[in-house]
Motif scaffolding. Structure first.
Motif, PDB file in Angstrom:
ATOM      1  N   PRO A  26      22.334  41.364  44.225  1.00 43.23           N
ATOM      2  CA  PRO A  26      22.389  39.903  44.310  1.00 43.23           C
ATOM      3  C   PRO A  26      22.875  39.550  45.719  1.00 43.23           C
ATOM      4  O   PRO A  26      23.629  40.321  46.308  1.00 43.23           O
ATOM      5  CB  PRO A  26      23.427  39.512  43.257  1.00 43.23           C
ATOM      6  CG  PRO A  26      24.191  40.750  42.939  1.00 43.23           C
ATOM      7  CD  PRO A  26      23.296  41.911  43.255  1.00 43.23           C
ATOM      8  N   MET A  27      22.402  38.430  46.269  1.00 42.63           N
ATOM      9  CA  MET A  27      22.749  38.151  47.662  1.00 42.63           C
ATOM     10  C   MET A  27      24.236  37.861  47.844  1.00 42.63           C
ATOM     11  O   MET A  27      24.782  38.091  48.904  1.00 42.63           O
ATOM     12  CB  MET A  27      21.893  37.011  48.232  1.00 42.63           C
ATOM     13  CG  MET A  27      20.425  37.372  48.432  1.00 42.63           C
ATOM     14  SD  MET A  27      20.143  38.991  49.190  1.00 42.63           S
ATOM     15  CE  MET A  27      20.897  38.749  50.778  1.00 42.63           C
ATOM     16  N   GLU A  28      24.868  37.354  46.815  1.00 42.52           N
ATOM     17  CA  GLU A  28      26.329  37.238  46.908  1.00 42.52           C
ATOM     18  C   GLU A  28      26.931  38.529  46.380  1.00 42.52           C
ATOM     19  O   GLU A  28      26.742  38.880  45.213  1.00 42.52           O
ATOM     20  CB  GLU A  28      26.846  36.070  46.053  1.00 42.52           C
ATOM     21  CG  GLU A  28      28.355  35.916  46.160  1.00 42.52           C
ATOM     22  CD  GLU A  28      29.019  35.328  44.907  1.00 42.52           C
ATOM     23  OE1 GLU A  28      30.140  34.820  45.026  1.00 42.52           O
ATOM     24  OE2 GLU A  28      28.448  35.400  43.806  1.00 42.52           O
ATOM     25  N   LEU A  42      15.218  27.242  45.821  1.00 40.41           N
ATOM     26  CA  LEU A  42      16.465  28.010  45.670  1.00 40.41           C
ATOM     27  C   LEU A  42      16.770  28.191  44.197  1.00 40.41           C
ATOM     28  O   LEU A  42      16.387  27.364  43.374  1.00 40.41           O
ATOM     29  CB  LEU A  42      17.636  27.306  46.353  1.00 40.41           C
ATOM     30  CG  LEU A  42      17.986  25.895  45.866  1.00 40.41           C
ATOM     31  CD1 LEU A  42      19.470  25.637  46.004  1.00 40.41           C
ATOM     32  CD2 LEU A  42      17.191  24.856  46.648  1.00 40.41           C
ATOM     33  N   GLN A  43      17.436  29.279  43.917  1.00 41.85           N
ATOM     34  CA  GLN A  43      17.943  29.489  42.557  1.00 41.85           C
ATOM     35  C   GLN A  43      19.467  29.595  42.625  1.00 41.85           C
ATOM     36  O   GLN A  43      20.168  28.625  42.396  1.00 41.85           O
ATOM     37  CB  GLN A  43      17.270  30.690  41.908  1.00 41.85           C
ATOM     38  CG  GLN A  43      15.799  30.366  41.571  1.00 41.85           C
ATOM     39  CD  GLN A  43      15.028  31.512  40.955  1.00 41.85           C
ATOM     40  OE1 GLN A  43      15.573  32.393  40.325  1.00 41.85           O
ATOM     41  NE2 GLN A  43      13.712  31.506  41.136  1.00 41.85           N
ATOM     42  N   CYS A  44      19.990  30.766  42.985  1.00 42.82           N
ATOM     43  CA  CYS A  44      21.456  30.868  43.047  1.00 42.82           C
ATOM     44  C   CYS A  44      22.005  30.144  44.262  1.00 42.82           C
ATOM     45  O   CYS A  44      23.185  29.820  44.324  1.00 42.82           O
ATOM     46  CB  CYS A  44      21.897  32.325  43.065  1.00 42.82           C
ATOM     47  SG  CYS A  44      21.779  33.126  44.682  1.00 42.82           S
ATOM     48  N   GLY A  45      21.173  29.919  45.262  1.00 43.91           N
ATOM     49  CA  GLY A  45      21.581  29.126  46.419  1.00 43.91           C
ATOM     50  C   GLY A  45      22.339  29.882  47.495  1.00 43.91           C
ATOM     51  O   GLY A  45      22.679  29.304  48.524  1.00 43.91           O
ATOM     52  N   PHE A  46      22.565  31.160  47.294  1.00 44.24           N
ATOM     53  CA  PHE A  46      23.415  31.874  48.254  1.00 44.24           C
ATOM     54  C   PHE A  46      22.709  32.085  49.597  1.00 44.24           C
ATOM     55  O   PHE A  46      23.313  31.979  50.649  1.00 44.24           O
ATOM     56  CB  PHE A  46      23.870  33.211  47.682  1.00 44.24           C
ATOM     57  CG  PHE A  46      25.059  33.785  48.401  1.00 44.24           C
ATOM     58  CD1 PHE A  46      26.328  33.294  48.164  1.00 44.24           C
ATOM     59  CD2 PHE A  46      24.910  34.809  49.327  1.00 44.24           C
ATOM     60  CE1 PHE A  46      27.436  33.801  48.842  1.00 44.24           C
ATOM     61  CE2 PHE A  46      26.008  35.327  50.004  1.00 44.24           C
ATOM     62  CZ  PHE A  46      27.273  34.825  49.750  1.00 44.24           C
ATOM     63  N   CYS A  47      21.407  32.352  49.554  1.00 47.21           N
ATOM     64  CA  CYS A  47      20.662  32.577  50.796  1.00 47.21           C
ATOM     65  C   CYS A  47      20.273  31.265  51.461  1.00 47.21           C
ATOM     66  O   CYS A  47      19.812  31.244  52.596  1.00 47.21           O
ATOM     67  CB  CYS A  47      19.386  33.369  50.502  1.00 47.21           C
ATOM     68  SG  CYS A  47      18.139  32.406  49.603  1.00 47.21           S
ATOM     69  N   THR A  48      20.416  30.167  50.706  1.00 46.68           N
ATOM     70  CA  THR A  48      19.781  28.902  51.078  1.00 46.68           C
ATOM     71  C   THR A  48      20.228  28.317  52.422  1.00 46.68           C
ATOM     72  O   THR A  48      19.366  27.937  53.228  1.00 46.68           O
ATOM     73  CB  THR A  48      19.971  27.889  49.937  1.00 46.68           C
ATOM     74  OG1 THR A  48      19.589  28.516  48.703  1.00 46.68           O
ATOM     75  CG2 THR A  48      19.150  26.647  50.158  1.00 46.68           C
ATOM     76  N   LEU A  56      16.759  37.310  53.720  1.00 49.50           N
ATOM     77  CA  LEU A  56      16.478  37.863  52.395  1.00 49.50           C
ATOM     78  C   LEU A  56      16.823  36.860  51.309  1.00 49.50           C
ATOM     79  O   LEU A  56      17.828  36.157  51.391  1.00 49.50           O
ATOM     80  CB  LEU A  56      17.327  39.112  52.157  1.00 49.50           C
ATOM     81  CG  LEU A  56      16.959  40.368  52.934  1.00 49.50           C
ATOM     82  CD1 LEU A  56      18.017  41.442  52.679  1.00 49.50           C
ATOM     83  CD2 LEU A  56      15.582  40.864  52.525  1.00 49.50           C
ATOM     84  N   CYS A  57      15.976  36.818  50.285  1.00 49.31           N
ATOM     85  CA  CYS A  57      16.292  36.078  49.076  1.00 49.31           C
ATOM     86  C   CYS A  57      15.987  37.008  47.910  1.00 49.31           C
ATOM     87  O   CYS A  57      14.912  37.591  47.856  1.00 49.31           O
ATOM     88  CB  CYS A  57      15.449  34.815  48.960  1.00 49.31           C
ATOM     89  SG  CYS A  57      15.714  33.975  47.381  1.00 49.31           S
ATOM     90  N   ARG A  58      16.934  37.157  47.003  1.00 47.89           N
ATOM     91  CA  ARG A  58      16.719  38.062  45.877  1.00 47.89           C
ATOM     92  C   ARG A  58      16.254  37.305  44.638  1.00 47.89           C
ATOM     93  O   ARG A  58      15.883  37.920  43.648  1.00 47.89           O
ATOM     94  CB  ARG A  58      18.015  38.815  45.594  1.00 47.89           C
ATOM     95  CG  ARG A  58      17.902  39.990  44.625  1.00 47.89           C
ATOM     96  CD  ARG A  58      16.946  41.064  45.071  1.00 47.89           C
ATOM     97  NE  ARG A  58      17.284  42.389  44.528  1.00 47.89           N
ATOM     98  CZ  ARG A  58      16.457  43.426  44.546  1.00 47.89           C
ATOM     99  NH1 ARG A  58      15.241  43.302  45.069  1.00 47.89           N
ATOM    100  NH2 ARG A  58      16.834  44.588  44.063  1.00 47.89           N
ATOM    101  N   CYS A  59      16.301  35.961  44.690  1.00 46.10           N
ATOM    102  CA  CYS A  59      16.031  35.190  43.466  1.00 46.10           C
ATOM    103  C   CYS A  59      14.618  34.631  43.366  1.00 46.10           C
ATOM    104  O   CYS A  59      13.997  34.711  42.312  1.00 46.10           O
ATOM    105  CB  CYS A  59      16.975  33.993  43.370  1.00 46.10           C
ATOM    106  SG  CYS A  59      18.709  34.389  43.215  1.00 46.10           S
ATOM    107  N   THR A  60      14.129  34.030  44.429  1.00 50.85           N
ATOM    108  CA  THR A  60      12.986  33.121  44.284  1.00 50.85           C
ATOM    109  C   THR A  60      11.627  33.775  44.381  1.00 50.85           C
ATOM    110  O   THR A  60      10.625  33.155  44.055  1.00 50.85           O
ATOM    111  CB  THR A  60      13.005  32.049  45.393  1.00 50.85           C
ATOM    112  OG1 THR A  60      12.885  32.736  46.652  1.00 50.85           O
ATOM    113  CG2 THR A  60      14.283  31.244  45.371  1.00 50.85           C
TER     114      THR A  60
HETATM  115  S1  FES Z   1      18.310  31.722  45.927  1.00 52.73           S
HETATM  116 FE1  FES Z   1      19.516  33.408  45.308  1.00 52.73          FE
HETATM  117  S2  FES Z   1      19.254  34.702  46.999  1.00 52.73           S
HETATM  118 FE2  FES Z   1      17.927  33.129  47.476  1.00 52.73          FE
END
Ligand code: FES
Ligand code: FES
Lengths: 778, 174
Positions: free
Chosen positions: A197-199, B96-102, B132-136
């Motif tokens: 996960p990115m975080e 965005l999903q988790c928003g961390f890379c956003t 990098l984005c792991r979600c979208t």
């Molecule tokens: S929205 Fe989760 S890493 Fe890009």
């Protein structure tokens, strides 16, 4: 309130969580601000397997800014429990899993000591001042060798690396294999993956000695389960522990767990309270010491008749557990067993599973968790059958699907698939892809010497986990709906979304049900002090189970409101009250939801026995899992000079039941497919023979980037389910489960001219190039 | 060491350790936590900010290197309560999903449009290679960038800053 507006459910509603995220104003763990914060850095093993001869912490203790240093002795003295595994198997050999290593280290990255300092830089500096002497031992790395006699033992006290054996079987397999026209056998590697996960993981803990209250802010998918586990390990009463999952930057199963660091930080907080302590994993730490996924090695055998009908499946496999069994690890490969028959009518099956300890990071649930393994090998097997019998792989699938009329369908593994129409989803995908035309194109491409491949994968997955009987800590979910005195609506869900968007989809549900605007609803989650007990977000369950709990809670609150409305409007009974668009109607008179909520709270005139206030809670226990399904079609072109795989087209038709918000479902499908693409083409956690993690950064572990991905063509079918009244099935893992075999099948198909029948993932250019060079015999 | 820097149009002066990273200065000293740390090794792009108009990965820039410079972070994009076109694009298109890379994605994507106002889909994908984005699965991110390009084209697009034009490809290799 807009009585006549279109329902929110079913529409591509923009997310309500986005404004804080796109402005950089959200609060992930590392973003929370605390006064007097202390910082923790963790001393970790650089050896895969070694005896700890000595550990000298004196220099670290006296370093500038250092406040505290703890080792396992401190944990022992404070009677801190082990990191728990909640999914022990019958007869399983379970080692002690201390949050800090005692006597021996068993994987690279295992925590050995924790250092607390006044700044993050000072804590990190002090780690370098720790001098230790390790006596390196041979490591158990390879799964088969780890099970062989004479292997180094990860846990000597267990006398073996074998953790457990487990089987599931039905039907007369021997007879089936004896009578089969064809028996196909293939060794299959489900390589270890790193969720990323990115975080990265991280947590802050604070103990208030006066209040005797411990709070842990942690990046998790399961705050309530972490609270229960943490209280038990620390020996605290559960109601003295609060766990908060703030904004969580992705999980994918990596945060469906309970980690040594969560215990450590809590112990430190109790030593140093009321000062809060913080630890945020570096990416390197996250690679080495956050759970990995997959890690299964198996031999699949299929018996088929001359028409390509699958008669029986046998699967023998080894699951790499890593050094310690983490929270759910042993149960993950059993999901592979349950889903072994995939979407096919198979008369007999058997899976024999062995769990093995190795000197590597633990494995556990990673997006799909055991089901991608099942889907991957059955979909490979179907293609092998097709290849053997010179049949179109699509035709073989068709011959083996149960008909729509056969649902609910009982599988050879003992599950009951709720609903499905596999043929319809496949036909739709094939039509969208233009399958016949693709085959013709492939023929002409081959004449030009181009390696075009078409891969098909039909999957069914097990979602909405799940009936409580199937999950150690329960499989239900909770929701509370609170109509505030002003008529604004607060929803508290026991699910713990971290990117999936339930703040939006649950608000859609509530706003439609109550006739309010979307903005009038706020959805809260993740804080055990604020939200009633719940299970969390994993296994594509949040909407199917948590959303259903919400639906019932909404029903309850409206039922209650109608009783009051009847009283205030002078109706004979609640049944005589109408409710539409947020307005109660009876006797030609009306009351808005806000007016009614005020009256419920002011409590000046209530019906007999009516509790003041306007809220309701519901805990939903599903009677079964749900079984979403679909068909994916992938077209690849392999560069014969470089072995490079390019995905030319990708078509996905998924059936996840009813869709609350198509925008969110598309997002889940895309993200899932790309994680599968990563597994198929690039990703692999590599440990060398000595147990060193070779792929410990983004430099060595390749995540898919934007240019690696095609534009996905997605569509849906919608088959209702009666497992929950919303009719939703879940979609969080579909892409990851369905896509891997579609991509690999396409590449194998492209390499058919070289006689290639199977290639193990990841399909990196070098591997493909060598196959081409060797004419398929590498 | 003495550091004087303008962040989101606000001037700051601080005494900092020479080794302090820019991302830590922004997050810990200024409290601008919208800039995230995803890898601290220049590989994920979560920490992307603009340094004198050029996107940099703030995890591998020392705070002191920003002395005398202008820094723009995600918190600096909204003007008078109006979201930047790229922020709007991400919201509209579910980028965005988790928003961390956003935050990093949005800053990298803005730079991409500054240098190439009408990119093709392929150019967008190539241009975001450093993030990098792991979600979208990236598709909705690409849609968001194309959406913002259209929006920017419709209103008078802001002229790229001189520094940005002087550093083609900065977004890709920063
Ligand atoms: S929205 Fe989760 S890493 Fe890009
Ligand atoms: S944190 Fe800077 S590039 Fe990843």
């Amino acid at each position: 309130m807009s009585a006549a507006r279109e329902p929110y459910v079913g529409r591509r509603v923009k997310r309500t969580e986005d404004p804080r995220l796109i402005r950089g104003l959200a609060h992930y763990v590392d973003d929370l601000r605390f006064a007097d914060l202390l910082h923790v850095s963790i001393v970790r093993s650089m050896y895969a397997h070694a005896r700890i001869v000595s550990l000298d912490l004196a220099a670290a203790r006296s370093a500038a800014g250092v406040v505290d240093v703890v080792t396992v002795e401190d944990l022992d003295r404070a009677r801190i429990g082990d990191v728990p595994c909640a999914a022990s198997m019958a007869g399983m050999k379970t080692p002690a899993h201390r949050p800090l290593a005692r006597g021996k280290v068993r994987f690279v990255g295992e925590p050995v000591a924790a250092i607390v300092a006044t700044s993050a830089y000072a804590a990190r500096d002090a780690v370098d001042l720790v001098s230790f002497e390790f006596d390196p031992l041979d490591a158990a790395v390879d799964l088969e060798k780890a099970l062989a006699p004479g292997s180094p033992l990860v846990h000597e006290e267990l006398g073996t690396n074998k953790a457990f054996e487990w089987s599931v079987a039905s039907g007369d397999l021997d007879a089936v294999f004896k009578s089969a026209a064809k028996v196909l056998t293939q060794r299959i590697v489900h390589q270890r993956l790193i969720p990323c996960p990115m975080e990265p993981r991280g947590c802050v803990a604070q103990y208030l000695p006066g209040e005797r209250q411990l709070t842990l802010w942690t990046s998790t998918q399961i705050p309530h389960l972490v609270r229960t586990a943490l209280a038990a390990v620390l020996g605290l009463a559960e109601n003295r522990v609060r766990v908060v999952a703030p904004e969580v930057g992705g999980g994918f199963g990596a945060k469906l767990n309970f980690y040594a660091e969560e215990i450590l930080l809590s112990v430190l907080a109790m030593r140093l309270g009321p000062r809060p302590v913080k630890w945020i994993a570096t990416r390197r730490e996250d690679f080495a010491a956050t759970i990995h996924g997959r890690g299964q090695l198996g031999m699949i055998e299929g018996a088929a008749d001359a028409e390509g009908r699958l008669l029986g499946i046998r699967y023998r496999s080894i699951q790499d557990l890593g050094a310690y069994p983490q929270l759910l690890a042993p149960a993950i490969p059993t999901l592979t067993g349950l889903m072994l028959p995939g979407c096919y009518k198979v008369g007999a099956m058997r899976m024999d599973l062995t769990g093995v300890y190795t000197n590597k990071m633990s494995t556990d649930a990673y997006r799909g968790a055991g089901r991608p393994e099942a889907t991957y090998q059955i979909e490979r097997l179907i293609d092998l059958v097709a290849d053997e019998l010179k049949l179109d792989p699509v035709e073989v699938r068709r011959r083996n699907f149960p008909a729509a009329s056969e649902f609910p369908f009982k599988t050879a593994s003992g599950l009951t698939y709720d609903s499905g129409d596999y043929r319809r989803a496949m036909d739709k995908a094939l039509a969208l892809a233009g399958y016949e035309k693709l085959r013709a194109e492939q023929q002409s491409a081959r004449l030009e010497g181009r390696l075009l491949g078409v891969g098909v994968s039909s999957y069914v997955e097990i979602c909405a986990l799940g009936p409580s009987a199937a999950l150690a800590a329960g499989g239900w979910e909770s929701a509370t709906v609170r109509i505030e005195p002003s008529g604004k609506v607060t929803v508290l869900t026991g699910a713990s979304p971290h990117g999936q968007g339930q703040e939006t989809s649950f608000a859609q549900l509530a706003a439609d049900f109550l006739g309010t605007d979307l903005d009038d609803v706020i959805v809260k989650h993740g804080d055990t002090a604020e939200v009633q007990y719940g299970i969390g977000t994993f296994g594509s369950r949040a909407t199917a189970v948590g959303g259903t709990a919400l639906w019932h809670a909404l029903g309850r609150v409206v039922e209650k409101a109608k009783r009051l409305a009847a009283h205030l409007l002078g109706a004979a009974s609640a049944e005589a009250v109408g409710f539409e668009g947020g307005v109660f109607v009876a006797n030609g008179k009306t009351l808005t939801l806000a007016e009614l909520a005020t009256a419920a709270h002011h409590a000046k005139s209530l019906p007999e026995g009516f509790e003041p206030g306007l809220q309701a809670t519901y805990a939903f226990e599903p009677k079964n899992f749900t079984f979403p399904f679909g068909t994916h079609v992938c077209v690849v072109e392999v560069d014969r000079n470089t072995g490079d795989v390019r995905i030319v087209r990708y078509v996905a038709v998924d059936d996840c039941g009813r869709v609350l918000n198509p925008l969110l479902v598309d997002g889940q499908v895309h993200g899932g497919i790309v994680q599968a693409l990563g597994q198929a083409l690039f990703e692999e956690a590599v440990y060398d023979e000595g147990g060193q993690l070779v792929t410990g950064t983004f430099m060595d572990y390749a995540l898919p980037r934007a240019h690696d991905c095609p534009r996905f063509e997605t569509d849906r079918t919608e088959t209702p389910t009666d497992v929950n009244p919303l009719g939703v099935k879940g979609v969080g893992e579909a892409g990851t489960i369905g896509a891997t075999p579609a991509i690999v099948n396409a590449v194998v198909d492209a390499l058919e001219p070289f006689g290639v029948r199977h290639v193990d993932m990841p399909l990196r250019p070098e591997k493909i190039w060598r196959l081409i060079q060797a004419g398929g015999k590498a | 060491m003495k550091l004087a820097v303008t962040v989101n149009e606000k001037a700051h002066e601080h005494e900092v350790e020479p080794r302090l990273l820019l991302v830590h200065y922004l997050r810990e000293v200024l409290g601008l936590t919208g800039t995230h740390v995803g890898c601290e090794t220049t590989l994920c792009g979560a920490c992307t900010v603009l340094l004198d108009g050029v996107p940099v990965k703030a995890c591998t820039v020392l705070a002191i290197q920003a002395d005398g410079a202008k820094v723009v972070t995600i918190e600096g994009l909204e003007k008078d309560g109006v979201l930047d076109a790229m922020q709007q694009g991400f919201w509209e298109c579910h980028g965005l999903q988790c928003g961390f890379c956003t935050p990093g994605m949005i800053l990298a994507a803005r730079d991409l449009l500054d240098r190439n106002p009408h990119p093709t889909e392929d150019q967008v994908r190539g241009g975001l290679d450093g993030n990098l984005c792991r979600c979208t699965g990236y598709q909705h991110i690409v849609d968001a960038v194309l959406h913002a390009a259209k929006k920017r084209g419709a209103s008078a697009a802001p002229a790229p800053s001189p520094a940005a034009t002087a550093a083609p490809g900065a977004g890709r290799h920063a």
